[in-house]
Write an enzyme that holds these catalytic residues in place. Sequence first.
Site, PDB file in Angstrom:
ATOM      1  N   ASP A   1      -5.830  77.290  50.471  1.00  0.00           N
ATOM      2  CA  ASP A   1      -6.459  76.652  51.624  1.00  0.00           C
ATOM      3  C   ASP A   1      -5.547  75.537  52.123  1.00  0.00           C
ATOM      4  O   ASP A   1      -5.181  74.645  51.348  1.00  0.00           O
ATOM      5  CB  ASP A   1      -7.781  76.031  51.131  1.00  0.00           C
ATOM      6  CG  ASP A   1      -8.883  76.115  52.147  1.00  0.00           C
ATOM      7  OD1 ASP A   1      -8.636  76.581  53.269  1.00  0.00           O
ATOM      8  OD2 ASP A   1     -10.013  75.712  51.791  1.00  0.00           O
TER       9      ASP A   1
ATOM     10  N   ASP B   1     -10.037  74.054  49.485  1.00  0.00           N
ATOM     11  CA  ASP B   1      -9.976  72.587  49.531  1.00  0.00           C
ATOM     12  C   ASP B   1     -11.322  71.982  49.127  1.00  0.00           C
ATOM     13  O   ASP B   1     -11.471  70.759  49.043  1.00  0.00           O
ATOM     14  CB  ASP B   1      -9.474  72.067  50.887  1.00  0.00           C
ATOM     15  CG  ASP B   1     -10.392  72.407  52.047  1.00  0.00           C
ATOM     16  OD1 ASP B   1     -11.398  73.126  51.835  1.00  0.00           O
ATOM     17  OD2 ASP B   1     -10.110  71.955  53.174  1.00  0.00           O
TER      18      ASP B   1
ATOM     19  N   GLU C   1     -18.464  80.868  58.002  1.00  0.00           N
ATOM     20  CA  GLU C   1     -19.269  79.964  57.161  1.00  0.00           C
ATOM     21  C   GLU C   1     -20.499  79.454  57.907  1.00  0.00           C
ATOM     22  O   GLU C   1     -20.402  78.932  59.027  1.00  0.00           O
ATOM     23  CB  GLU C   1     -18.390  78.780  56.695  1.00  0.00           C
ATOM     24  CG  GLU C   1     -19.168  77.814  55.809  1.00  0.00           C
ATOM     25  CD  GLU C   1     -18.279  76.902  54.964  1.00  0.00           C
ATOM     26  OE1 GLU C   1     -17.043  77.088  54.948  1.00  0.00           O
ATOM     27  OE2 GLU C   1     -18.836  76.005  54.319  1.00  0.00           O
TER      28      GLU C   1
ATOM     29  N   GLU D   1      -8.501  76.541  58.913  1.00  0.00           N
ATOM     30  CA  GLU D   1      -9.763  76.409  59.634  1.00  0.00           C
ATOM     31  C   GLU D   1      -9.500  76.286  61.127  1.00  0.00           C
ATOM     32  O   GLU D   1      -8.593  75.549  61.547  1.00  0.00           O
ATOM     33  CB  GLU D   1     -10.501  75.140  59.161  1.00  0.00           C
ATOM     34  CG  GLU D   1     -10.975  75.216  57.721  1.00  0.00           C
ATOM     35  CD  GLU D   1     -11.809  74.006  57.297  1.00  0.00           C
ATOM     36  OE1 GLU D   1     -12.159  73.170  58.159  1.00  0.00           O
ATOM     37  OE2 GLU D   1     -12.114  73.912  56.099  1.00  0.00           O
TER      38      GLU D   1
HETATM   39  O1  KIV Z   1     -12.714  75.350  50.374  1.00  0.00           O
HETATM   40  C1  KIV Z   1     -13.450  76.327  50.154  1.00  0.00           C
HETATM   41  O2  KIV Z   1     -13.920  76.527  49.039  1.00  0.00           O
HETATM   42  C2  KIV Z   1     -13.715  77.232  51.279  1.00  0.00           C
HETATM   43  C3  KIV Z   1     -14.646  78.362  51.102  1.00  0.00           C
HETATM   44  C4  KIV Z   1     -15.807  78.268  50.315  1.00  0.00           C
HETATM   45  C5  KIV Z   1     -14.687  79.331  52.191  1.00  0.00           C
HETATM   46  O3  KIV Z   1     -13.174  77.054  52.306  1.00  0.00           O
END
Ligand code: KIV
Length: 263
Positions: A82, A43, A180, A113
């Site tokens: 994501d 995302d 992260e 998340e």
């Molecule tokens: O949205 C994203 O790019 C991410 C990562 C970099 C882990 O969640």
Amino acid sequence: MVTVESIIAMKREKKKIVCLTAYDYTMAKILDKAGIDIILVGDSAANVFAGEKTTLPITMEEMLYHTKVVYRAVTNSLVIADMPFLSFQTSVSDAVLNAGRFLKTGACGVKLEGGTPIIDTVKRLVALGIPVMGHLGLTPQSIHKFGGYTLQGKTRDAQQSMVKDAELLESAGCFSIVLEKIPASLAKKITDTVSIPTIGIGAGPHCDGQILVLHDILGLFDAFTPKYVKQYAAIGTQIRQAVETYRDEVRKGQYPDKNHSFD
Ligand code: KIV
């Protein structure tokens, strides 16, 4: 072909897992050919593709579009989508429906998340055969809770609860966990504690794999550059130079010349 099972096996075999983000067909094709294990349709597209300040505005429809065009390019890498803000937090059934839409579009799994608050959701998705990647530490969808993109897991309490969250995500059935922007020592503790792979971003060298945002490592995005980002190319500068040369040649009447015209 990379599968969820082969990713889990890589931890046992002590092989580092290499992951990058992609949001479009052309980039995904390059990553796939380069042998990247996991392509995350992140995302972060909200930031680097759409120019938003946070990841919060990106929608399910937009993420589905990115997933569709990435999937079209891929023959070998594992494609993970994501789940955007509010696509899984509202209810378990919303999460099932939206995760299912990503799988129908071609993703092999989804990333969510969070820790304790999403455990029931993760269990349900996994029970329905939807592979889930967890994400702990600096989870950008909670940016307003953190008040900025700051290092997470600094206090003893925060560290203990992150280790517990990782254990919960593992027992809920996650096949891997992104960590992260946390101290390297905490990432090591989590990596040693869980038997599923940890994928670090700003989490030091001890994780089972690493992920970075493609535009960051290519030098295509310079709105902000976190300390952990290593630039492997300066493509943004090269694009600008090429475009400026084209501009000058058109203005001077040098392009198109005989070689680029039909008789
Ligand atoms: O949205 C994203 O790019 C991410 C990562 C970099 C882990 O969640």
